[in-house]
Write an enzyme that holds these catalytic residues in place. Structure first.
Site, mmCIF file in Angstrom:
data_model
loop_
_atom_site.group_PDB
_atom_site.id
_atom_site.type_symbol
_atom_site.label_atom_id
_atom_site.label_comp_id
_atom_site.label_asym_id
_atom_site.label_seq_id
_atom_site.Cartn_x
_atom_site.Cartn_y
_atom_site.Cartn_z
ATOM 1 N N ASP A 71 -16.259 -1.624 4.405
ATOM 2 C CA ASP A 71 -15.148 -0.725 4.062
ATOM 3 C C ASP A 71 -14.898 -0.654 2.560
ATOM 4 O OD1 ASP A 71 -14.086 -3.280 3.785
ATOM 5 O OD2 ASP A 71 -12.072 -2.646 4.340
ATOM 6 N N ARG A 114 0.846 -1.199 0.000
ATOM 7 C CA ARG A 114 0.000 0.000 0.000
ATOM 8 C C ARG A 114 0.873 1.237 0.000
ATOM 9 N NH1 ARG A 114 -5.014 -1.726 3.946
ATOM 10 N NH2 ARG A 114 -5.395 -3.665 2.813
ATOM 11 N N ASP A 158 -14.445 -6.059 2.913
ATOM 12 C CA ASP A 158 -14.163 -7.185 3.803
ATOM 13 C C ASP A 158 -14.403 -6.871 5.280
ATOM 14 O OD1 ASP A 158 -11.956 -5.553 3.960
ATOM 15 O OD2 ASP A 158 -10.477 -7.109 3.497
ATOM 16 N N ARG A 159 -14.534 -5.588 5.631
ATOM 17 C CA ARG A 159 -14.806 -5.253 7.039
ATOM 18 C C ARG A 159 -16.298 -5.023 7.252
ATOM 19 N NH1 ARG A 159 -10.068 -1.519 9.522
ATOM 20 N NH2 ARG A 159 -8.337 -2.608 8.531
ATOM 21 N N LYS A 210 -11.795 -11.995 5.040
ATOM 22 C CA LYS A 210 -12.896 -11.571 5.874
ATOM 23 C C LYS A 210 -13.994 -11.044 4.957
ATOM 24 C CE LYS A 210 -10.502 -7.250 7.162
ATOM 25 N NZ LYS A 210 -9.099 -7.285 6.787
ATOM 26 N N SER A 221 -8.129 -0.940 0.730
ATOM 27 C CA SER A 221 -9.112 -1.243 1.767
ATOM 28 C C SER A 221 -9.774 -0.012 2.376
ATOM 29 C CB SER A 221 -8.441 -2.090 2.833
ATOM 30 O OG SER A 221 -9.401 -2.640 3.672
ATOM 31 N N HIS A 222 -9.558 0.186 3.681
ATOM 32 C CA HIS A 222 -10.238 1.273 4.380
ATOM 33 C C HIS A 222 -9.516 2.598 4.230
ATOM 34 C CE1 HIS A 222 -7.121 -0.435 6.789
ATOM 35 N NE2 HIS A 222 -7.066 0.688 7.490
ATOM 36 N N ASP A 274 -13.030 -2.119 0.363
ATOM 37 C CA ASP A 274 -13.005 -3.322 -0.471
ATOM 38 C C ASP A 274 -13.985 -4.395 0.004
ATOM 39 O OD1 ASP A 274 -11.476 -3.757 1.818
ATOM 40 O OD2 ASP A 274 -10.208 -5.241 0.842
#
Ligand code: VG1
Ligand code: CO
Length: 545
Positions: free
Chosen positions: A279, A22, A283-284, A378, A113-114, A281
């Site tokens: 989130d 990232r 997964d959260r 997740k 992601s987030h 992507d």
């Protein structure tokens, strides 16, 4: 069309962290930067000829450009076929589902992601294996080594492909299948839960909820599943259109960044019984009721304790697993169920072996992540459906379910304090000093108790025997309380110090103390031991979750 071999030079710092590489978009957009990393993945994989790769991302800024680059490089590497989510967009759990269902050789997922998106924000990339899960540490280490010696990359000289329509096309000799990102995933989730019961809840009982997709990847999935399949009212899913900059927001499902959702569900006279968010992507997850936010560690424990209500898990819970810093609420449930509870380092890649070996069925992390053996990531929408299935079966509110859980198992007061964008050298020094004092800590008195043990967590993978050192400094107290310190492996600016605080309480009279108050002695001890203010100059954390 010809394959070009382009000379290149290594870029420093292409070391994957907790979940892939990232960096800021401007770093990724430098000529050769993405190309070097992708070529290093292909070189590490070896012979890619004849194989099928999955490709998709969370739709953030630079996703579209990166997808075209990876396609041209995959063609040059000899892949027979690449499957791409329409418009290059795929949630992380959907990517995992598609790799598994279609038996693909692996996948490249473009996501930070987030983390926020946009020209001045973040981008990321990671490789997932044929089991649908993130590559192991040994693989990402090998990719990193390759990035340090790379001298050329290969790319097909070709036009951009139109990814907007579901179609089969070709790029040189490679087939490109553009597919519907939602279908396989929705079908998988439908096979796990009691959709009839959840749908009755919406249609017959008039249950109302909000799902805030935060303008990230889950909008289309949540609309298809909640509104179209389960019969939730139109408008249940808000901020449902994925945007390259997430509408300027921070696609992190917590009460701070999803404050609007929390306010709406909790507003006086609100008809909503349940709120959820996911989130960047997908997964959260965050799960809330009116005036009640479910902590992720508690959520995992509640999911495990109620598994017998869920068709896919009733009578089938082999074990549970949590990351080390996650609270031990789930451990108590596992103990009562008589099943093992595994403790792994932070990051979903460590659950893969346990899931593949059938040792763990449910997994979770304190950072709003939960999932199961249905895939190898997740899964935000999965967690929401799991909660809906529980709510439909039990007929209680979110708050009643969690408070009932605490009465039965006791409560693990829990909080994470983050100090962001610290000077990296200062953060390293803080850890060096902390590690130095560890041996002297056992026996040290702390309010009404004392330190029992202090160490730096190391993990021995029970399946493949690999060892991961330095996964977080733990300080355990005699009364079962715990402080964990670690450095984030997903940030893109300086260093982020995470402090995880946990205290167990079983006295029924003491289950409703405000969390930060319940943790005050631990917060003070953490500050003292790590000399936070002295070393970093900070007097308070940037984010408390
Ligand atoms: C964070 C979380 C970790 C999670 C990781 C990836 O890592 O703490 O639990 O697995 O993000 O999640 P770190 O190293 O910054 O603490 V995601 O949704 O960003 O892929
Ligand atoms: Co994520």
């Amino acid at each position: 069309m010809k394959i070009m071999t382009m000379p290149t030079r290594p870029f420093p710092g292409q070391k994957p962290g907790t979940s892939g590489l990232r960096k800021k978009v401007r770093e990724f957009a430098q000529p050769g930067y993405l190309e070097n990393f992708v070529q290093s993945i292909f070189d590490t994989l070896g012979d890619c000829r004849g194989k099928t790769l999955l490709l998709g991302g969370d739709g953030r800024y630079f996703n579209d450009k990166a997808i075209q680059t990876v396609l041209r490089m995959a063609a040059a590497a000899g892949y027979a076929r690449v499957m791409v989510g329409r418009n290059g967009i795929l949630s992380t759990p959907a990517a995992s589902a598609v790799i598994r269902k279609r038996g693909l050789s692996g996948g490249i997922i473009l996501s930070a992601s987030h983390n926020p998106g946009g020209p001045d924000a973040d981008f990321g990339i990671k490789y997932n294996l044929g089991n649908g899960g993130p590559a192991s540490e040994s693989f990402t280490e090998a990719v990193y080594r390759r990035t340090q010696e790379i001298s050329e990359y290969r790319m097909l000289e070709a036009r951009d492909i139109n990814l907007g329509h579901i179609a089969e096309t070709t790029l040189g000799e490679m087939a490109v299948s553009i597919f519907d990102p939602v279908a396989d995933y929705a079908e998988l989730l439908e096979s796990l839960f009691d959709f009839e019961k959840i749908s009755e809840l919406f249609v017959r009982d008039g249950f109302r909820m909000r799902f805030d997709a935060l303008h990230a990847v889950t909008g289309p999935y949540a609309k298809a599943i909640l509104e179209n399949r389960l019969g939730a009212l139109e408008g249940t899913v808000i901020n449902a259109v994925p945007l390259p900059d997430f509408g300027g927001g921070h696609p992190d499902p917590n009460p701070v960044y999803a404050a609007g959702l929390v306010a709406e569900v909790s507003s006086p006279g609100s008809m909503l019984s349940f709120g959820a968010a996911s989130d960047g992507d997908g997964d959260r997850n965050m799960v809330i009721g009116p005036n009640f936010v479910v902590g992720p560690s508690d959520s995992l424990a509640v999911l495990a304790a109620n598994h017998s209500l869920i068709p896919a898990y009733a009578g089938r819970l082999a074990g549970v697993a949590r990351s080390m810093p996650t609270s031990r609420a789930v451990d108590r449930v596992a103990e009562e169920l008589g099943i093992p509870c595994f403790e792994t380092p932070t990051g979903w890649k460590f659950f893969g072996n346990l899931l593949d070996a059938g040792k763990a069925t449910l997994c979770g992390e304190e950072s709003s992540g939960a999932g199961s053996n249905h895939l190898r990531e997740k899964d935000g929408i999965w967690a929401v459906l799991y909660w809906l299935n529980i709510l439909a079966s039990r007929g209680e509110t979110v708050e009643q379910i969690v408070r009932g859980h605490w009465r039965r198992f006791g409560r693990h007061y829990y909080s994470r304090h983050d100090y962001e964008a610290l000077d990296a050298a200062g953060a390293e020094m803080l850890f060096a000093c902390l590690r130095d004092v560890l041996p002297s800590l056992p026996g040290k008195p702390v309010s009404k108790t004392k330190v029992r043990m202090a160490d730096d967590f190391a993990y021995l993978d029970p399946i493949d025997g690999s060892r991961s050192e330095r996964q977080g400094v733990r300080i355990m107290l005699d009364d079962g309380s715990r402080i964990v310190f670690r450095l984030s492996g997903t940030g893109t600016e300086g260093a982020t110090l995470r402090i995880y605080l946990e205290r167990y309480e079983s006295d029924p009279e003491c289950l409703a103390i405000p969390v930060q108050e319940a943790l005050t002695p631990l917060i003070q001890l953490a500050g003292e031991l790590a000399r936070i203010t002295e070393i970093t100059g900070r007097t308070r954390p940037d984010v408390i979750s």
